[in-house]
Motif scaffolding. Structure first.
Motif, short mmCIF file in Angstrom:
data_model
loop_
_atom_site.label_atom_id
_atom_site.label_comp_id
_atom_site.label_asym_id
_atom_site.label_seq_id
_atom_site.Cartn_x
_atom_site.Cartn_y
_atom_site.Cartn_z
N UNK A 65 1.08 -1.27 0.05
CA UNK A 65 0.03 -0.08 0.08
C UNK A 65 0.91 1.14 0.03
N UNK A 66 2.02 1.13 0.82
CA UNK A 66 2.98 2.28 0.92
C UNK A 66 3.39 2.54 -0.33
N UNK A 67 3.90 1.43 -1.12
CA UNK A 67 4.51 1.60 -2.54
C UNK A 67 3.38 2.49 -3.42
N UNK A 68 2.37 1.71 -3.34
CA UNK A 68 1.26 2.29 -4.37
C UNK A 68 0.92 3.53 -4.09
N UNK A 69 0.88 4.06 -2.75
CA UNK A 69 0.40 5.44 -2.45
C UNK A 69 1.86 6.27 -2.53
N UNK A 70 2.81 5.78 -2.63
CA UNK A 70 4.02 6.63 -2.45
C UNK A 70 4.10 7.13 -1.22
#
Lengths: 192, 113
Positions: free
Chosen positions: A156-161
């Motif tokens: 999720x952190x990667x997707x949302x940057x």
């Protein structure tokens, strides 16, 4: 087929690459879109546009994230845009009906066409969907990706940057806000 | 206690939502759309320059038509002038040969009938 091979195939407009891309990601893309839109037909229609966008903009993909993360980002953005469009359309339709120009067009209610569900289940799902849509955008994205799409905090952190801590905080706040909103509909769980 | 019950209820609703599956033929639909966009050769025939020059060519053809028409009209007027000149010549010929009137052959034929 590895990600670089798949990207190269798409860039060369190879049929097998397109097939691989769709077979590998279509379920995830449709389900994510569905969890944002609350309507499977809308999500399926949108998935076509999402795949066209993936192919058109594959040349902009940089290896700073995985292909899957990049596809999820596109899916989330397109779903949120579609949701905004639906809201605008819904507003216009309501306005038309007030003025008296109402035609046969309407925005499908979330879960209205899920015949397999009982009335109470439909109502519960609609209630949850409405409550999620009232969350601030960042909280909504984090909550849907984590709870509905089973994405780990890291993904999720990667997707949302965003950082991992930020995602944890967003999900925690989303749960708390949902609790406040939904508890009104379930009086049996209210604390005395 | 209530919170955990509530959480359980919430998880049940989420599980229901997660159970929804897309149409199994959706992949085919997506692939058809992709093929029509990226693999089917476009048949929109006319390149850009044709689309620009087509109206110019039509306009030129119309202008040419008008010019030819006006030229033809002027030539037609000249032909009338020639006819008048011919009649004048005949009149002068008749006068010089002392012919009182030129016979109308059609009238003669009618007369003979």
């Amino acid at each position: 087929m590895t990600d670089p091979e798949l990207i190269e195939g798409i860039l060369k407009c190879e049929r097998t690459a397109f097939q691989y891309l769709v077979i590998r990601y279509q379920r995830g893309v449709i389900k994510t879109a569905f969890h944002f839109l609350g309507n499977m037909e809308d999500a399926e229609d949108l998935s076509q546009e999402i795949f066209l966008e993936i192919i058109r903009s594959i040349h902009t993909f940089r290896n700073s994230s995985t292909l899957e993360t990049w596809i999820y980002r596109i899916t989330v953005n397109r779903s949120l845009n579609q949701l905004k469009k639906n809201k605008r359309r819904g507003f216009l339709i309501r306005l038309e009906s007030i003025i008296g120009f109402s035609g046969n067009h309407s925005i499908p209610e979330p879960y209205a066409n899920e015949t397999s569900l009982g009335q109470e289940e439909k109502e519960n799902k609609k209630m949850l969907h409405d409550a999620i849509n009232k969350l601030p955008e960042n909280q909504r994205i984090a909550f849907v990706l984590h709870k509905f799409d089973d994405q780990a905090y890291k993904q999720v952190a990667e997707i949302m940057n965003l950082s991992l801590a930020a995602v944890e905080s967003l999900i925690h706040r989303a749960k708390s806000n949902l609790h406040t909103q939904l508890i009104a509909h379930f009086p049996e769980y209210k604390k005395n | 206690m209530e919170d955990s019950h509530f959480q359980k209820r919430l998880d049940e609703i989420i599980a229901l939502e997660k159970a929804a599956e897309p149409n199994p033929f959706q992949a085919t639909k997506i692939l058809q759309r992709i093929e029509s966009e990226f693999l089917t050769p476009k048949t929109s025939g006319f390149p850009v320059w044709t689309r620009i020059f087509q109206p110019i060519a039509i306009s030129l053809a119309l202008i040419a038509g008008v010019l030819i028409g006006s030229f033809a009209a002027r030539t037609g007027n000249n032909r009338n002038d020639i006819e008048v000149a011919k009649t004048k010549n005949l009149q002068s010929l008749r006068t010089s040969l002392f012919i009182s009137e030129i016979t109308d052959e059609n009238n003669i034929l009618n007369f003979n009938k």
